[in-house]
Write an enzyme that holds these catalytic residues in place. Sequence first.
Site, mmCIF file in Angstrom:
data_model
loop_
_atom_site.group_PDB
_atom_site.id
_atom_site.type_symbol
_atom_site.label_atom_id
_atom_site.label_comp_id
_atom_site.label_asym_id
_atom_site.label_seq_id
_atom_site.Cartn_x
_atom_site.Cartn_y
_atom_site.Cartn_z
ATOM 1 N N HIS A 15 -70.288 -97.697 50.703
ATOM 2 C CA HIS A 15 -69.393 -96.615 51.079
ATOM 3 C C HIS A 15 -67.965 -97.066 50.862
ATOM 4 O O HIS A 15 -67.637 -98.228 51.023
ATOM 5 C CB HIS A 15 -69.604 -96.222 52.544
ATOM 6 C CG HIS A 15 -70.987 -95.700 52.793
ATOM 7 N ND1 HIS A 15 -71.379 -94.444 52.412
ATOM 8 C CD2 HIS A 15 -72.079 -96.287 53.335
ATOM 9 C CE1 HIS A 15 -72.652 -94.274 52.737
ATOM 10 N NE2 HIS A 15 -73.104 -95.377 53.290
ATOM 11 N N ALA A 16 -67.098 -96.153 50.507
ATOM 12 C CA ALA A 16 -65.655 -96.341 50.346
ATOM 13 C C ALA A 16 -65.272 -97.668 49.685
ATOM 14 O O ALA A 16 -65.405 -97.803 48.479
ATOM 15 C CB ALA A 16 -64.947 -96.145 51.667
#
Length: 88
Positions: A15-16
């Site tokens: 994620h991210a």
Amino acid sequence: MISRNIVITNTSGLHARPATFFIQKANTYKASIWIEKEDRKVNAKSLLGVLSLGIAKGMTITLIADGQDEDTAIAGLVELVDSGFSEI
């Protein structure tokens, strides 16, 4: 074409920030690279594609590479994932 299954071990999954590191690394290779999770396959050089898979800690994904530097690409990406993206 080669492939390898890996388990995501870092706390936040892909994620991210870790996804960004992964994509930046994938883009350093000439080979076409994909991530496969269950029945979905996305371009590993696409942030939206990678984030759309919702890859969390403990999930197993398959990395697939096809091209002149496919072996180096898989090895480099596996090393990045195994490092936990330098998360503490």
